[in-house]
Design an enzyme around this catalytic site. Structure first.
Site, PDB file in Angstrom:
ATOM      1  N   SER A  31       0.944  -1.368   0.104  1.00 25.97           N
ATOM      2  CA  SER A  31       0.031   0.080  -0.044  1.00 25.97           C
ATOM      3  C   SER A  31       0.927   1.112   0.114  1.00 25.97           C
ATOM      4  CB  SER A  31      -0.908  -0.067   1.335  1.00 25.97           C
ATOM      5  OG  SER A  31      -1.891  -0.702   1.202  1.00 25.97           O
ATOM      6  N   ARG A  35       1.571   4.365  -3.032  1.00 22.86           N
ATOM      7  CA  ARG A  35       1.519   5.716  -2.713  1.00 22.86           C
ATOM      8  C   ARG A  35       2.692   6.375  -3.144  1.00 22.86           C
ATOM      9  NH1 ARG A  35      -2.397   2.787  -0.284  1.00 22.86           N
ATOM     10  NH2 ARG A  35      -4.278   3.865   0.306  1.00 22.86           N
ATOM     11  N   ARG A 131     -14.268  -5.917 -10.730  1.00 26.65           N
ATOM     12  CA  ARG A 131     -14.477  -5.404  -9.506  1.00 26.65           C
ATOM     13  C   ARG A 131     -15.087  -4.138  -9.594  1.00 26.65           C
ATOM     14  NH1 ARG A 131      -8.950  -5.841  -5.850  1.00 26.65           N
ATOM     15  NH2 ARG A 131     -10.557  -5.428  -4.575  1.00 26.65           N
ATOM     16  N   GLN A 177      -8.980   2.763  -0.304  1.00 27.57           N
ATOM     17  CA  GLN A 177      -8.955   3.009  -1.565  1.00 27.57           C
ATOM     18  C   GLN A 177      -9.742   4.269  -1.864  1.00 27.57           C
ATOM     19  OE1 GLN A 177      -9.413  -0.729  -3.753  1.00 27.57           O
ATOM     20  NE2 GLN A 177      -7.441  -1.347  -2.963  1.00 27.57           N
ATOM     21  N   ASP A 327      -7.371  -7.340   4.717  1.00 25.80           N
ATOM     22  CA  ASP A 327      -6.627  -8.325   3.765  1.00 25.80           C
ATOM     23  C   ASP A 327      -6.330  -9.404   4.544  1.00 25.80           C
ATOM     24  OD1 ASP A 327      -7.051  -6.382   1.638  1.00 25.80           O
ATOM     25  OD2 ASP A 327      -4.885  -5.511   2.289  1.00 25.80           O
ATOM     26  N   ARG A 358     -13.836 -13.705  -1.462  1.00 22.47           N
ATOM     27  CA  ARG A 358     -13.272 -14.561  -0.538  1.00 22.47           C
ATOM     28  C   ARG A 358     -13.932 -15.400   0.483  1.00 22.47           C
ATOM     29  NH1 ARG A 358      -7.970 -10.057   0.273  1.00 22.47           N
ATOM     30  NH2 ARG A 358      -6.962 -10.844  -1.565  1.00 22.47           N
ATOM     31  N   ARG A 435      -3.799 -13.950  -1.996  1.00 20.56           N
ATOM     32  CA  ARG A 435      -3.843 -14.345  -0.661  1.00 20.56           C
ATOM     33  C   ARG A 435      -4.351 -15.634  -0.085  1.00 20.56           C
ATOM     34  NH1 ARG A 435      -4.132  -8.156   0.178  1.00 20.56           N
ATOM     35  NH2 ARG A 435      -2.008  -7.890   0.263  1.00 20.56           N
TER      36      ARG A 435
HETATM   37  C1  S3P Z   1      -6.027  -0.927   0.168  1.00 27.95           C
HETATM   38  C2  S3P Z   1      -7.181  -0.883   0.683  1.00 27.95           C
HETATM   39  C3  S3P Z   1      -8.037  -1.930   1.060  1.00 27.95           C
HETATM   40  C4  S3P Z   1      -7.067  -3.224   0.798  1.00 27.95           C
HETATM   41  C5  S3P Z   1      -6.171  -3.240  -0.072  1.00 27.95           C
HETATM   42  C6  S3P Z   1      -5.261  -2.283  -0.199  1.00 27.95           C
HETATM   43  C7  S3P Z   1      -5.159   0.465   0.239  1.00 27.95           C
HETATM   44  O1  S3P Z   1      -8.841  -2.130   0.157  1.00 27.95           O
HETATM   45  O2  S3P Z   1      -8.123  -4.198   0.934  1.00 27.95           O
HETATM   46  O3  S3P Z   1      -5.638  -4.453  -0.360  1.00 27.95           O
HETATM   47  O4  S3P Z   1      -3.833   0.346  -0.081  1.00 27.95           O
HETATM   48  O5  S3P Z   1      -5.744   1.443   0.451  1.00 27.95           O
HETATM   49  P1  S3P Z   1     -10.512  -1.057   0.303  1.00 27.95           P
HETATM   50  O6  S3P Z   1     -10.112   0.145   0.270  1.00 27.95           O
HETATM   51  O7  S3P Z   1     -11.479  -1.764  -0.776  1.00 27.95           O
HETATM   52  O8  S3P Z   1     -11.010  -1.951   1.445  1.00 27.95           O
END
Ligand code: S3P
Length: 476
Positions: A31, A35, A131, A177, A327, A358, A435
């Site tokens: 993550s 960024r 998605r 996200q 996750d 999942r 995963r």
């Molecule tokens: C993430 C946010 C999560 C997570 C993903 C990474 C991120 O998703 O499941 O693996 O880096 O902001 P969601 O915002 O859909 O919960």
């Protein structure tokens, strides 16, 4: 030793028969790596990143920003240098931006592209393109963005960047996200964009804004939520960071340390952001022996995790627990399988729209192993049993073979090609989800004297390309 031939898409895992005492380091956090490339690219000046994740998802982000005209290079000291072009220095891409399997890349970059005055298209693999994207299309459209998706909800997404206006947005589902996408769009909006999240989610984007001296505020609300206020049109300063290890990758080894008799696994320099370590809090509730040592605050919180063999008891996961371990549910399901009693998970419907469904994948796979598991609409239930370790597999391979073969003797007289292929023996599928694949491999390693084939494992490269190297370094 787990043997993998080059490009192999399945692996045969033999259960371990002795304890592990090891110390490992896992790759940089995925993550934060996304960024760092994004915010480095739109900063004014050059940023340096030590220990960037080189997973397929993260390399997709590097390729995307190179396509947008940003110079990103590896330096001699194995650091990554991002030559930031400033907020308005990106160039129109000449071809489709490939987002591979990455929801984070797709949703976050959309916020940036929506504010840039050019045309772009985002498309990923078949899983990513299934998605939901309405969660970002709707608020970005409210800001005045021109963003279109297949059936208004799925990639490919096309974006015609335009002037954005600031909005107030109450994020309806806990999602870092969505929040981050809107923070990015807020950088380009006229005025102050205000985002309210009822359930706090990972705050890596906000941590970068502080690091980069960007004008924004963050405030806790009385109901336990969070309000973020971003001023459009500011300037992002460049940065120099070392990215800590990915907690989500560490989780597989935490599970191994806790579940394999008399083991102890230490994972060094892992990211311990409060909104990422929900699994540790839940495991402590289940009486896990987990210790954090060398805890420190760098630009994010970091520490070393020691997980030792534990006798675990079942727990109940509720909506409040979910965002901080979003996750980790596939590996949590493996852990719960060996905890005494019935573990329940509720309030986790989001798991249905991750890299795969999942909830379905976890229940189907555990049941195939002989572990009793039930799907709920918003979670699952697992009947845990510490003695599973020696008792799983209801059939031996030859019995299984005859079950499959009988099924294929259908009334048409033709063999069903899929079933015929399955007749080779017991196997577990990843459903194309990294995963799920790694969690099933950990489960298979815990089954002494058993062999399990795990199929469709190339997806592991999505987040953890050296997963097998690390495993082999500790089980040899
Ligand atoms: C993430 C946010 C999560 C997570 C993903 C990474 C991120 O998703 O499941 O693996 O880096 O902001 P969601 O915002 O859909 O919960």
């Amino acid at each position: 030793m787990i043997k993998l031939s080059t490009g192999a898409n399945s692996v045969l895992i033999k259960g371990l028969d002795k304890p592990l005492k090891s110390e490992i380091t896992v790759p940089a956090d995925k993550s934060i790596s996304h960024r760092a490339i994004m915010l480095g690219s739109i900063a004014n000046g050059n940023s340096t990143i030590g220990r960037l994740s080189v997973s397929r998802d993260n390399l997709a982000t590097v390729a995307a920003f190179r396509k947008l005209g940003v110079r990103i290079e590896a330096s001699k000291e194995y650091k990554i240098k991002v030559h930031g072009n400033g907020l308005y220095g990106l160039k129109e891409p000449l071809s489709v931006i490939n987002t591979y399997n990455s929801g984070t890349l797709t949703r976050l970059i959309s916020g940036i592209l929506a504010g840039n005055d050019f045309f772009s298209v985002l498309s990923g693999d078949k899983y990513l393109n299934s998605r939901p994207m309405a969660r970002i299309i709707n608020p970005l459209s409210l800001m005045g963005a021109k963003i279109f998706g297949r059936k208004n909800n799925y990639p490919p997404l096309s974006i015609i960047g335009s002037k954005l206006n600031a909005i107030y947005y109450d994020v309806p589902i806990p999602s870092a996200q969505v929040k981050s996408c809107l923070i990015f769009a807020g950088l380009y909006a006229d005025g102050n964009t205000v985002i309210y999240e009822k359930n706090k989610t990972r705050d890596h984007t906000e941590q970068f804004l502080s690091l980069q001296d960007y004008p924004f505020t963050e405030e806790n609300t009385a109901d336990g939520g969070n309000i973020i206020n971003i001023k459009g049109g500011g300037e992002l300063k460049p940065f120099n960071i070392e990215i800590p290890g990915d907690f989500s990758s560490a989780a597989f080894f935490i599970a191994l340390g806790l579940l394999l008799k008399d083991s102890e696994i230490t994972i060094k320099d892992v990211l311990l952001n409060d909104r990422r370590v929900g699994l540790i809090n839940v495991l402590k509730r289940m009486h896990a022996n987990i210790e954090i040592i060398d805890y420190r605050k760098d630009f994010e919180k970091v520490g070393t995790i020691k997980a030792s063999y534990s006798k675990l008891s079942a727990t109940n996961i509720t909506e409040e627990d979910v965002p901080d371990m979003i996750d980790e549910f596939p590996i949590f399901a493996v852990i719960a399988s060996f905890a005494e009693g019935i573990t329940t998970v509720h309030g986790a419907k989001e798991l249905r729209v991750k890299e795969t469904d999942r909830i379905k994948a976890v229940a189907a796979n555990l049941n195939k192993f002989g572990i009793k598991s039930k799907e709920y609409d918003d979670g699952f239930e697992i009947e845990g049993n510490p003695d599973y370790l020696g008792q799983l597999y209801k059939f031996n391979n030859s019995e299984r073979k005859s079950v499959f073969l009988n099924k294929s003797n259908n009334s048409t007289g033709l063999n069903n090609p899929t079933e015929k292929k399955d007749a080779s023996g017991f196997y577990i599928k990843s459903y194309g989800d990294h995963r799920i694949a790694m969690s099933m491999i950990i489960l298979a390693l815990l089954l002494k004297n058993k062999e399990t084939e795990v199929k469709d494992i190339r997806c592991i490269n999505t987040s953890f390309p050296n997963f097998f190297n690390i495993l082999n370094s500790i089980i040899d």
